[in-house]
Design an enzyme around this catalytic site. Structure first.
Site, PDB file in Angstrom:
ATOM      1  N   ARG A 262      45.695  -1.343 -10.103  1.00 51.81           N
ATOM      2  CA  ARG A 262      44.197  -1.578 -10.690  1.00 51.81           C
ATOM      3  C   ARG A 262      43.591  -1.628  -8.903  1.00 51.81           C
ATOM      4  O   ARG A 262      42.482  -1.548  -8.716  1.00 51.81           O
ATOM      5  CB  ARG A 262      44.102  -2.824 -11.140  1.00 51.81           C
ATOM      6  N   THR A 263      44.297  -2.517  -8.099  1.00 56.35           N
ATOM      7  CA  THR A 263      43.766  -2.355  -6.760  1.00 56.35           C
ATOM      8  C   THR A 263      43.356  -1.122  -6.105  1.00 56.35           C
ATOM      9  O   THR A 263      42.320  -0.977  -5.579  1.00 56.35           O
ATOM     10  CB  THR A 263      44.233  -3.411  -5.650  1.00 56.35           C
TER      11      THR A 263
ATOM     12  N   HIS B  70      44.808 -11.659  -0.111  1.00 59.19           N
ATOM     13  CA  HIS B  70      44.316 -10.683  -1.105  1.00 59.19           C
ATOM     14  C   HIS B  70      42.758 -11.075  -0.909  1.00 59.19           C
ATOM     15  O   HIS B  70      42.464 -11.450  -2.257  1.00 59.19           O
ATOM     16  CB  HIS B  70      44.949 -10.520  -2.332  1.00 59.19           C
TER      17      HIS B  70
ATOM     18  N   LYS C 144      58.989   8.065   9.869  1.00 59.77           N
ATOM     19  CA  LYS C 144      59.114   8.740  11.080  1.00 59.77           C
ATOM     20  C   LYS C 144      58.972   7.689  12.241  1.00 59.77           C
ATOM     21  O   LYS C 144      59.215   8.236  13.398  1.00 59.77           O
ATOM     22  CB  LYS C 144      58.401   9.902  11.382  1.00 59.77           C
TER      23      LYS C 144
ATOM     24  N   ARG D  60      46.976  -1.933   1.997  1.00 59.01           N
ATOM     25  CA  ARG D  60      47.670  -2.789   1.322  1.00 59.01           C
ATOM     26  C   ARG D  60      49.193  -2.398   1.972  1.00 59.01           C
ATOM     27  O   ARG D  60      49.850  -1.405   2.326  1.00 59.01           O
ATOM     28  CB  ARG D  60      47.856  -2.522   0.068  1.00 59.01           C
TER      29      ARG D  60
HETATM   30  C1  NCD Z   1      48.279  -8.790  -7.168  1.00 62.33           C
HETATM   31  C2  NCD Z   1      49.004  -8.454  -5.706  1.00 62.33           C
HETATM   32  O1  NCD Z   1      49.387  -7.394  -5.683  1.00 62.33           O
HETATM   33  O2  NCD Z   1      48.899  -9.428  -5.087  1.00 62.33           O
HETATM   34  N1  NCD Z   1      47.668  -7.957  -8.090  1.00 62.33           N
HETATM   35  C3  NCD Z   1      46.614  -7.723  -7.744  1.00 62.33           C
HETATM   36  O3  NCD Z   1      46.330  -7.031  -6.549  1.00 62.33           O
HETATM   37  N2  NCD Z   1      45.617  -7.638  -8.434  1.00 62.33           N
HETATM   38  C4  NCD Z   1      49.267  -9.754  -7.965  1.00 62.33           C
HETATM   39  C5  NCD Z   1      50.668  -9.392  -8.046  1.00 62.33           C
HETATM   40  O4  NCD Z   1      51.234  -8.526  -7.531  1.00 62.33           O
HETATM   41  O5  NCD Z   1      51.409 -10.254  -8.752  1.00 62.33           O
END
Ligand code: NCD
Length: 342
Positions: free
Chosen positions: A67-68, A145, A96, A117
């Site tokens: 989703r992100t 986050h 690399k 991320r």
């Molecule tokens: C979370 C994350 O990646 O921190 N998900 C998200 O981005 N909504 C939660 C998780 O991975 O548990």
């Protein structure tokens, strides 16, 4: 520099990056949410906008995501921009031996904003060190986050408006992996800007909320109650926020077995401890595999389940963040047109 412009009130170390929720105040959160409200007709596919035509988002995900990554990409596309992305380490030049410093500087020459991320805490800040374009932290290891927390707070505000409740003085129960769950690290920091909040943290001992965060949020008369089971009487719960066990971050895999079924949020427990209008929240993904003891699917048809309102709100909030960091928030309304394909 126009000090009244929202971007200039939320800078990270003097630069336009979104690394931590600590960059926000109650006032700047309200300004962000107003822009998100303006975005709603586009997010709901009632209007279209091409305001970001010609702009490129670099969506760099070195950790698993559904989703992100998709919602950042969809938000950018719905504003008329284009998305270039890379997923995982194996197809990037990190494999690399390239440094974050070089990668970030290189991508700055190709795109107009970077969403990143990465599995290591502090890595988003490292990207910011050499980037010449805004960096948006989409999760840095067990750090923060920020956009998920802003989405959660936006959702809470909208739902509380509907049921006539206030954030000040509320009782929120947060369960699961509070040590490694970055979404709740960001969320509790944001909530601590309000006053008289009662936080009840429930997790096994080895997955407790880090002490430095407890210290940070114990201000504004907020009370923190840390417990390791559901035996204590819990009253007047406004929100129950569940999180996934982040087993990918465990060095000792045996810790997994300590998250037993007594921690699971399911219909039985919710009916026992929650009220008719308690919000049941989760940043998702929830682990629906047998024995995971994550938020139970037996709540799928419960009116209190708020998880898909959270995911839907991801689009207007992420659009608003792009608008602020690309300084086009005042041009959104005039850019909207009727859509022809629906
Ligand atoms: C979370 C994350 O990646 O921190 N998900 C998200 O981005 N909504 C939660 C998780 O991975 O548990």
């Amino acid at each position: 520099m126009n000090k009244n412009k929202l971007i200039n009130k939320i800078l990270f170390k003097g630069k336009p990056h979104l690394i931590s929720v600590e960059q926000y105040s109650k006032e700047t959160i309200e300004e962000l949410f107003k822009i998100a409200d303006i975005m709603q007709p586009i997010a709901k596919r009632k209007k279209i906008s091409r305001i970001l035509e010609g702009a490129i988002l670099a969506n760099l995900f070195f950790e698993a995501s559904t989703r992100t990554r998709i919602s950042f990409g969809a938000a950018f596309c719905r504003l008329g921009g284009s998305v270039c992305d890379t997923t995982g380490f194996s197809f990037s030049s990190f494999i690399k031996g390239e440094s974050i410093y070089d990668t970030s500087r290189v991508i700055s020459g190709y795109a107009d904003i970077i969403v990143v991320r990465h599995p290591i805490k502090g890595s988003a800040e490292k990207f910011a060190n050499s980037s010449t374009i805004p960096i948006i932290n989409a999760g840095d290891g067990d750090g923060e986050h920020p956009t998920q927390a802003l989405i959660d707070l936006y959702t809470i505000k909208k739902e509380f408006l509907r049921i006539n409740k206030k954030i000040d003085g509320m009782h929120i129960v947060i369960t699961g992996d509070l040590k490694n769950g970055r979404t709740v690290h960001s969320l509790v920091k944001l909530l601590s800007l309000y006053k008289n909040i009662k936080f009840t943290f429930i997790s096994p001992i080895h997955l407790e909320m880090p002490d430095n965060i407890i210290t940070l949020i114990s201000k504004n008369n907020n009370i923190v109650n840390q417990i390791n089971n559901f035996n204590e009487k819990l009253e007047n719960i406004e929100i129950i926020y569940c999180t996934r066990i982040q087993s990918e971050r465990f060095t000792d895999k045996s810790l997994n077995t300590q998250y037993t079924s007594e921690f699971q949020i399911n219909k039985n427990l919710v009916n026992k401890i929650c009220q008719p209008n308690t919000l049941i929240m989760h940043p998702l993904p929830r682990d629906s595999r047998l024995g995971s003891n994550d938020l139970s699917t037996d709540l799928n048809f419960d009116q209190r389940l708020t998880i898909f309102k959270q995911t839907d709100n991801g689009i207007p909030i992420r659009m608003a963040i792009f608008a602020i960091f690309l300084k086009i928030e005042n041009f959104i309304k005039n850019s909207m047109k009727d859509l022809k394909w629906k």
